[in-house]
Design a protein around this motif. Structure first.
Motif, PDB file in Angstrom:
ATOM      1  N   GLY A 287       0.001 -10.513 -10.628  1.00 44.61           N
ATOM      2  CA  GLY A 287       0.923 -11.027 -11.640  1.00 44.61           C
ATOM      3  C   GLY A 287       1.718 -12.222 -11.152  1.00 44.61           C
ATOM      4  O   GLY A 287       1.888 -13.219 -11.871  1.00 44.61           O
TER       5      GLY A 287
ATOM      6  N   SER B 212       0.937  -6.194  -8.754  1.00 47.52           N
ATOM      7  CA  SER B 212       2.146  -7.020  -8.780  1.00 47.52           C
ATOM      8  C   SER B 212       1.876  -8.415  -8.235  1.00 47.52           C
ATOM      9  O   SER B 212       2.317  -9.420  -8.808  1.00 47.52           O
TER      10      SER B 212
ATOM     11  N   GLY C  42       4.204 -11.398 -15.879  1.00 44.98           N
ATOM     12  CA  GLY C  42       5.388 -10.549 -15.918  1.00 44.98           C
ATOM     13  C   GLY C  42       5.034  -9.092 -16.150  1.00 44.98           C
ATOM     14  O   GLY C  42       5.598  -8.200 -15.508  1.00 44.98           O
ATOM     15  N   ILE C  43       4.087  -8.849 -17.068  1.00 44.01           N
ATOM     16  CA  ILE C  43       3.660  -7.471 -17.333  1.00 44.01           C
ATOM     17  C   ILE C  43       3.015  -6.865 -16.085  1.00 44.01           C
ATOM     18  O   ILE C  43       3.280  -5.714 -15.721  1.00 44.01           O
ATOM     19  N   CYS C  44       2.161  -7.640 -15.411  1.00 39.33           N
ATOM     20  CA  CYS C  44       1.509  -7.148 -14.187  1.00 39.33           C
ATOM     21  C   CYS C  44       2.536  -6.820 -13.104  1.00 39.33           C
ATOM     22  O   CYS C  44       2.448  -5.780 -12.443  1.00 39.33           O
ATOM     23  N   SER C  45       3.508  -7.705 -12.906  1.00 43.91           N
ATOM     24  CA  SER C  45       4.513  -7.498 -11.867  1.00 43.91           C
ATOM     25  C   SER C  45       5.325  -6.237 -12.131  1.00 43.91           C
ATOM     26  O   SER C  45       5.542  -5.416 -11.230  1.00 43.91           O
ATOM     27  N   LEU C  46       5.766  -6.085 -13.372  1.00 37.80           N
ATOM     28  CA  LEU C  46       6.589  -4.931 -13.710  1.00 37.80           C
ATOM     29  C   LEU C  46       5.781  -3.631 -13.648  1.00 37.80           C
ATOM     30  O   LEU C  46       6.240  -2.626 -13.094  1.00 37.80           O
ATOM     31  N   PHE C  47       4.554  -3.656 -14.186  1.00 34.77           N
ATOM     32  CA  PHE C  47       3.720  -2.455 -14.162  1.00 34.77           C
ATOM     33  C   PHE C  47       3.366  -2.053 -12.731  1.00 34.77           C
ATOM     34  O   PHE C  47       3.397  -0.871 -12.377  1.00 34.77           O
TER      35      PHE C  47
ATOM     36  N   ILE D 210       3.631 -14.325 -19.589  1.00 32.22           N
ATOM     37  CA  ILE D 210       3.672 -12.980 -20.165  1.00 32.22           C
ATOM     38  C   ILE D 210       2.778 -12.025 -19.377  1.00 32.22           C
ATOM     39  O   ILE D 210       3.202 -10.928 -18.986  1.00 32.22           O
ATOM     40  N   ALA D 211       1.547 -12.456 -19.104  1.00 35.66           N
ATOM     41  CA  ALA D 211       0.603 -11.597 -18.377  1.00 35.66           C
ATOM     42  C   ALA D 211       1.099 -11.311 -16.965  1.00 35.66           C
ATOM     43  O   ALA D 211       1.037 -10.173 -16.480  1.00 35.66           O
TER      44      ALA D 211
END
Length: 315
Positions: free
Chosen positions: A142, A139, A287-292, A284-285
């Protein structure tokens, strides 16, 4: 089966509430930055919570009176929680906005999960799980991707200012509040907890407002600022704190604090939508890292174990 479905429903409600909380807070920071030259920071915090208190009174006063036997023995720890959350956190954040950049504020705010985990380890004896540590790492990577626009070496050029130190104090206040709220484990609805915290925190804010007006800057809200305060009263104050309390109560202080990593993602989205900024790969990258990372840290090992058992049974 019914109990399991109920637990899953509670988990995802808490998760959704934490996502919305960070959206509301991201808008709050955006608005605060926009009005920083017009509104004194302590005054902004005072009138925000005063309005929220008035709006909550018809819904929470009766329940608070009815629950007073539960509240009264815990007035001292609740007052401490009120000072940390209602009086200090946002006051320090609004003050910091006068001395440092929005990038620094957002970056330092992402330390909340780390500080919360460390305090929870010390206060609650909750040793961080491997999944939590991995989720936090993903996170934060990200977040840093977004804040540095994909150039992580920019972190080496950041320097601490007076505002950065104020944000570090704000982060510590919020992490302490989150952990101690879980430790107190008061058996009341989130709306009553919020109402009591505002009630106990307002006298300290009034005192700070008096000092600010007397020695630094006086402010009284004009009608032109009604829209600003209407938003602050309802979304980042009432809804966000109720959602946060619910999340802490049902999925834990450390897990709830991880959702803070979503704030920079929402901040970037707001800038793209309302300020006409472009979207790049690092948005995009990141945001995906933070959410995952948040989901990875929130899902307990028992969920994987239970699913594995179910599959084994089916075979």
């Amino acid at each position: 089966m019914e109990i399991e479905l109920s637990n899953q429903r509670t988990f995802w409600l808490a998760f959704l509430g934490l996502v919305l909380t960070n959206l509301f807070w991201a808008i709050n920071v955006t608005l605060a930055r926009g009005y920083i030259d017009q509104v004194a920071p302590i005054a902004l915090n005072l009138f925000r919570w005063l309005g929220a208190f008035i709006l909550l009174t018809p819904f929470a006063l009766r329940g608070t009176i009815k629950s007073w036997p539960i509240i009264r023995p815990k007035l001292l720890p609740l007052t401490g929680l009120a000072i940390l959350s209602i009086s200090c956190y946002n006051s320090l954040l609004y003050l910091a906005a006068n001395f440092t950049t929005a990038v620094n504020i957002t970056l330092i705010n992402t330390l909340i999960p780390v500080v919360t985990l460390l305090i929870a380890w010390r206060v609650l004896g909750n040793r961080p799980r491997l999944m939590q540590l991995l989720g936090i790492t993903i996170s934060i990577i990200g977040v840093l991707l977004i804040l540095t626009q994909g150039q992580l070496l920019r972190l080496l050029s950041l320097s601490l200012s007076q505002g950065d130190l104020l944000m570090l104090a704000a982060v510590t206040c919020w992490a302490l509040f989150t952990v101690l709220l879980k430790k107190l484990s008061i058996k009341l609805s989130p709306i009553i907890v919020l109402y009591v915290l505002i009630m106990l925190g307002l006298p300290f804010l009034l005192f700070a407002y008096g000092i600010e007006a007397l020695f630094f800057r006086s402010y009284w809200p004009p009608l032109s600022h009604l829209g600003l305060f209407a938003y602050l009263w309802v979304f980042p104050s009432i809804f966000a704190y109720i959602f946060w309390t619910y999340g802490v109560q049902h999925i834990g202080a450390e897990a709830a604090s991880l959702s803070i990593t979503l704030m920079p993602l929402f901040g970037a989205t707001l800038a793209i939508t309302f300020l006409g900024e472009s979207i790049y790969w690092f948005h995009i990258a990141g945001g995906i890292c933070s959410l995952f990372g948040m989901i990875l840290a929130l899902v307990s090992p028992e969920r994987f174990t239970r699913k594995t058992r179910q599959k084994s049974s089916a075979c």
